[in-house]
Motif scaffolding. Structure first.
Motif, PDB file in Angstrom:
ATOM      1  N   ARG A  16      -4.083  -0.290  -5.383  1.00  0.00           N
ATOM      2  CA  ARG A  16      -5.032  -0.586  -4.307  1.00  0.00           C
ATOM      3  C   ARG A  16      -6.242   0.320  -4.482  1.00  0.00           C
TER       4      ARG A  16
ATOM      5  N   SER B 201      -9.163   2.854  -3.992  1.00  0.00           N
ATOM      6  CA  SER B 201      -9.184   4.045  -3.149  1.00  0.00           C
ATOM      7  C   SER B 201     -10.342   4.043  -2.173  1.00  0.00           C
TER       8      SER B 201
ATOM      9  N   THR C 172       3.377  -2.142   0.058  1.00  0.00           N
ATOM     10  CA  THR C 172       2.896  -2.747  -1.178  1.00  0.00           C
ATOM     11  C   THR C 172       1.407  -2.461  -1.304  1.00  0.00           C
ATOM     12  N   ALA C 173       0.881  -2.684  -2.501  1.00  0.00           N
ATOM     13  CA  ALA C 173      -0.548  -2.465  -2.712  1.00  0.00           C
ATOM     14  C   ALA C 173      -1.383  -3.433  -1.897  1.00  0.00           C
ATOM     15  N   GLY C 174      -0.828  -4.619  -1.629  1.00  0.00           N
ATOM     16  CA  GLY C 174      -1.553  -5.617  -0.854  1.00  0.00           C
ATOM     17  C   GLY C 174      -1.650  -5.297   0.610  1.00  0.00           C
ATOM     18  N   ASP C 175      -0.740  -4.459   1.114  1.00  0.00           N
ATOM     19  CA  ASP C 175      -0.742  -4.032   2.512  1.00  0.00           C
ATOM     20  C   ASP C 175      -0.561  -5.225   3.453  1.00  0.00           C
TER      21      ASP C 175
ATOM     22  N   TRP D 213       1.541  -6.710  -7.529  1.00  0.00           N
ATOM     23  CA  TRP D 213       0.341  -5.918  -7.342  1.00  0.00           C
ATOM     24  C   TRP D 213       0.727  -4.436  -7.335  1.00  0.00           C
TER      25      TRP D 213
ATOM     26  N   ARG E  79      -2.484  -7.566   6.594  1.00  0.00           N
ATOM     27  CA  ARG E  79      -3.761  -7.875   7.232  1.00  0.00           C
ATOM     28  C   ARG E  79      -3.552  -8.928   8.313  1.00  0.00           C
TER      29      ARG E  79
END
Length: 378
Positions: free
Chosen positions: A375, A377, A270-273, A372, A275
């Motif tokens: 992201r 770049s 996903t764009a949120g990745d 989302w 963490r």
């Protein structure tokens, strides 16, 4: 099985994800569709968005099964002029039913968090917050030996005698009973004013507390005596394997850095990745997981003493306070990604139930409904 009705699919899903497990504020079950309609093609998704509805209709699905409710808050219209009402109308016109399994799927065993744990390679040991087990009674009935089988069968027919995946369970021992009928009695054995002794069976069974009156009526109807000797004992309630979140163990310990990489590799991108918060080199052996928003369980996770907690939608202040008091490492993932593994689980439930049905198929939505989309770049 030559054909499957929508009602049959609902029964299979309700068995896997009992509606009674849903939170009081939730809305689960059939949203639209005729339970008597035939179903051969099902699509499973996390969210009932417009794109997912289009995908289901284009695939010829008779049923769309989703995790997140379309109509969670109270509504007074599903008119086609409203966004959600428009989706309901499109589904009905296309002959596609809509069914939701939400917090009942979260607390089921197995449920949403079990699917997430399996995807991450965890060996599940139990829920983060177990729900209490079923309230049970133990019945002990004294009955003449020759009548024991009849009374036992009546108790079973009333719903007693279930222990886990076993039915018709009982325990018995014989001994000597005695009584003395007094004026007004109508004894089957003995006479007024004369003591009587006989060989009796003490018959014990377990039954849900909710059917106590049904069991009592069945026992009295089957028992040969006008006055029945019996005990009803309320059993202690223990934690069940159902409940929110799951706790598990890794087959081999990993550093937080490596485990975070595993989580990122295992879940859809996903764009949120993904963490993490904590010492990157900390050793991770025990892990708690909760599909969906899980910061409400931070306190429970802290008390469990696990090494890491994987969930979605962690907020700044609760996460910071959790770490300040020495809580386990945190791994924050996208909400949609944490619940996407459940789609495979739900597909498995239906495929097992209707494996013998010709042309039966369950499709998994290919739409990423994570909101989302971009992201940065750099």
């Amino acid at each position: 099985m030559s054909s499957v009705r929508l009602a049959d699919v609902i029964a299979a899903l309700d068995s896997a994800y009992p509606p009674a497990l849903a939170e009081s504020w939730d809305s689960v079950g059939l949203v639209c569709g005729d339970p008597e309609d035939a179903v051969t093609t099902v699509m499973v998704a996390v969210d009932p968005t417009a794109t997912v509805v289009d995908e289901a209709i284009d695939a010829g699905a008779d049923l769309l099964v989703v995790h997140h409710p379309l109509l969670l808050r109270g509504v007074d219209t599903v008119g086609a002029h409203t966004p959600k009402g428009a989706l309901v109308h499109r589904l009905i016109k296309a002959g596609c039913a809509l069914f939701t399994a939400h917090t009942n799927a979260d607390s089921a065993d197995p449920g949403v968090s079990d699917a997430l744990a399996a995807t991450l390679g965890l060996i599940v040991t139990g829920p983060i917050e177990p729900q209490p087990g079923e309230d049970l009674d133990k019945w002990a009935v004294l009955v003449p030996v020759g009548d024991a089988d009849r009374v036992r069968s009546a108790l079973f027919d009333a719903g007693a005698g279930y222990v886990g995946n076993y039915r018709d369970c009982s325990w018995s021992v014989t001994g000597q009973g005695q009584f003395l009928p007094t004026d007004g009695a109508n004894p089957r054995l003995g006479a007024i004013g004369a003591p009587e002794a006989l060989e009796e069976c003490r018959l014990e069974v377990i039954a849900p507390r909710g059917i106590r009156q049904k069991v009592l009526a069945a026992m009295r109807a089957a028992h040969p005596f006008e006055e029945v000797g019996f005990d009803v004992m309320e059993m202690a309630t223990f934690p069940s394997p159902r409940g929110l979140g799951r706790v598990g163990e890794l087959a081999e310990p990993l550093s937080l850095r490596d485990f975070t990489d595993r989580v990122a590799d295992a879940l859809p991108a996903t764009a949120g990745d993904v963490r993490a918060a904590g010492d990157p080199e900390a050793t991770i052996r025990t892990v708690a997981v909760c599909g969906g928003s899980g910061d409400s369980l931070l306190g429970a996770v802290f008390r469990l003493g696990v090494d890491a907690y994987v969930t979605a939608d962690l907020r700044h202040h609760p996460a910071d306070e959790h770490l300040r008091v020495g809580g386990p490492a945190l791994i924050d993932v996208a909400h949609w990604a944490s619940e996407r593994p459940w789609c495979d689980q739900a597909k498995g439930v239906m495929d097992v139930a209707f494996a013998q049905t010709p042309q039966w198929q369950v499709l998994l939505s290919s739409v990423r409904t994570d909101p989302w989309s971009l992201r940065a770049s750099s």
